[in-house]
Design an enzyme around this catalytic site. Sequence first.
Site, PDB file in Angstrom:
ATOM      1  N   ASP A   1       9.618   0.645   5.184  1.00 49.66           N
ATOM      2  CA  ASP A   1      10.607  -0.033   6.099  1.00 49.66           C
ATOM      3  C   ASP A   1      11.838   0.996   6.323  1.00 49.66           C
ATOM      4  OD1 ASP A   1      10.066  -1.927   4.803  1.00 49.66           O
ATOM      5  OD2 ASP A   1      11.813  -1.708   3.541  1.00 49.66           O
TER       6      ASP A   1
ATOM      7  N   TYR B   1       8.929  -7.042  -8.035  1.00 48.07           N
ATOM      8  CA  TYR B   1       8.617  -5.514  -7.312  1.00 48.07           C
ATOM      9  C   TYR B   1       8.408  -4.653  -7.892  1.00 48.07           C
ATOM     10  CZ  TYR B   1       8.431  -2.404  -3.348  1.00 48.07           C
ATOM     11  OH  TYR B   1       7.802  -1.547  -2.653  1.00 48.07           O
TER      12      TYR B   1
ATOM     13  N   SER C   1      18.202  -4.306   4.162  1.00 47.37           N
ATOM     14  CA  SER C   1      17.886  -3.019   3.615  1.00 47.37           C
ATOM     15  C   SER C   1      17.963  -1.679   3.959  1.00 47.37           C
ATOM     16  CB  SER C   1      17.722  -2.998   2.889  1.00 47.37           C
ATOM     17  OG  SER C   1      16.413  -3.157   2.061  1.00 47.37           O
TER      18      SER C   1
ATOM     19  N   ALA D   1      15.089 -12.601   4.650  1.00 45.00           N
ATOM     20  CA  ALA D   1      14.292 -12.890   5.910  1.00 45.00           C
ATOM     21  C   ALA D   1      12.536 -11.678   5.869  1.00 45.00           C
ATOM     22  CB  ALA D   1      14.807 -13.368   6.728  1.00 45.00           C
ATOM     23  N   GLY D   2      13.009 -11.496   5.273  1.00 36.40           N
ATOM     24  CA  GLY D   2      11.624 -10.122   5.252  1.00 36.40           C
ATOM     25  C   GLY D   2      12.141  -8.947   6.877  1.00 36.40           C
ATOM     26  N   LEU D   3      12.452  -9.087   6.941  1.00 32.88           N
ATOM     27  CA  LEU D   3      13.180  -7.695   8.387  1.00 32.88           C
ATOM     28  C   LEU D   3      13.448  -6.698   7.443  1.00 32.88           C
ATOM     29  CD1 LEU D   3      14.068 -10.132  11.215  1.00 32.88           C
ATOM     30  CD2 LEU D   3      11.940  -9.186  10.597  1.00 32.88           C
TER      31      LEU D   3
ATOM     32  N   THR E   1       0.797  -1.391  -0.220  1.00 33.60           N
ATOM     33  CA  THR E   1       0.063   0.161   0.290  1.00 33.60           C
ATOM     34  C   THR E   1       1.008   1.330  -0.382  1.00 33.60           C
ATOM     35  OG1 THR E   1      -0.480   0.060   2.295  1.00 33.60           O
ATOM     36  CG2 THR E   1      -2.425  -0.773   1.376  1.00 33.60           C
ATOM     37  N   ASP E   2       2.352   0.763   0.501  1.00 33.50           N
ATOM     38  CA  ASP E   2       2.784   1.965   0.822  1.00 33.50           C
ATOM     39  C   ASP E   2       3.427   2.975  -0.832  1.00 33.50           C
ATOM     40  OD1 ASP E   2       4.786   0.552  -0.327  1.00 33.50           O
ATOM     41  OD2 ASP E   2       6.508   1.779   1.725  1.00 33.50           O
TER      42      ASP E   2
HETATM   43  C1  GLA Z   1       8.484  -4.031   0.997  1.00 32.18           C
HETATM   44  C2  GLA Z   1       9.308  -2.612   0.437  1.00 32.18           C
HETATM   45  C3  GLA Z   1       8.163  -1.065   1.420  1.00 32.18           C
HETATM   46  C4  GLA Z   1       6.803  -2.178   0.957  1.00 32.18           C
HETATM   47  C5  GLA Z   1       6.986  -3.413   0.913  1.00 32.18           C
HETATM   48  C6  GLA Z   1       5.853  -4.599   1.061  1.00 32.18           C
HETATM   49  O1  GLA Z   1       9.741  -3.814   2.169  1.00 32.18           O
HETATM   50  O2  GLA Z   1      10.890  -2.056   0.873  1.00 32.18           O
HETATM   51  O3  GLA Z   1       8.583   0.192   0.485  1.00 32.18           O
HETATM   52  O4  GLA Z   1       6.167  -1.618   0.319  1.00 32.18           O
HETATM   53  O5  GLA Z   1       7.778  -4.290   0.250  1.00 32.18           O
HETATM   54  O6  GLA Z   1       4.242  -3.762   1.737  1.00 32.18           O
END
Ligand code: GLA
Length: 378
Positions: A165, A214, A121, A116-118, A33-34
């Site tokens: 992030d 992405y 970066s 790992a989704g945290l 959504t961002d």
């Molecule tokens: C990554 C991107 C964020 C966001 C998410 C998905 O983490 O860095 O800006 O778009 O994916 O919500």
Amino acid sequence: MCTASDSYLAQVGQPPVLAARAPGRVEFIGNHTDYNGGLVLGAAVDRYLSVALGPGREPGVRVRSVDHGLPVSFAPGAVPSGSWAAYPAGVVAVLAERTDIPPCELVFASDLPVGAGLSSSAAIETATACALDAWLGLGMSRADLARACRRAENEHVGVPCGILDQAVVTFGRQGHLVRVDAAAEVFETIPVPGETRLWIFDSGVRHRLTDGHYAARHRECGEAFAVLSADRRDLPGLAHIDPDAVEAARGRLSDAAWRRARHVTTEHRRVQNVIRLLGLGRLKEAGAELFASHRSSRDDFANSTPELDLLVDRLSQEPSVFGARLTGGGFGGAVLAWTDPSFGVREADAVCRLFETRYGRRPSVLACRASDGVGLVS
Ligand code: GLA
């Protein structure tokens, strides 16, 4: 873990001038959504990356990491491609627009798993910016710091990410979620009621935001927005379109663009619902929105994987789990489970055993708490 300051002393031969530390982050709800101008909730979590900084003897900036072998050197404004050093170099390039960056050495240490989704970066970027801001006396506000780090990633690493992030890692607060209004760039914290826990189940399927998926989703959302906003130029992004208008536009969009739009617009509603439900202390209902978010990512945004689906499905059978969903960009990475305190190692192990039966390996598991954001360390 060897701290960045210890490693700096060992590698550079003198103590650093200062050190900064940035947490990992989870995306609580608000998937993609961002950059569509919407709301997101995230939390900084208690796994960290730290950087130690001091003046350099050679011209330019030299970065090294405890884990990545040889140092990488670059002139301010130059960004080495294809290396982890692109993240700190991107930040240096953005800050070099406002001030001279004197020769310096930066040494990084981390217990944040990469991919790992945290968002390791965002942790590298914000820790670098925080350290340089303090060293050079730039007086950056936290919003300024988050924006500079997002620019570093968009313009110098080449990922068209939103500000989630960098904002969550910057504004994180113990026991709180960070509410990101991406269009207005307003960042606030809201308390997580009760004794709740955040568990991360890393599927071990490595995603890289630089690999094109992405960017493809970003493009499809842009296509949908161009059609859906043709007579609504005032709207800040796809997230602000009414989901009913998306339903009505099915014949005017490609199937992919239509599905991405359905996900983003309904996800934005789910974030609003979660904020309202948390305020009322209705945690089970808020958790149900997390499960709904995962289904929407899986079916409409097509950024889940069978591994992530299995984890969410198994977690949904545990009564102590309020909600679970993929967290972050998707296409691999991790699942977030939001639980009450009775979810423990035994329950997590049962989830891992099922995963192991199916995939022949165990996911790695982290039990986290919502924590403070980036800052200097003594
Ligand atoms: C990554 C991107 C964020 C966001 C998410 C998905 O983490 O860095 O800006 O778009 O994916 O919500």
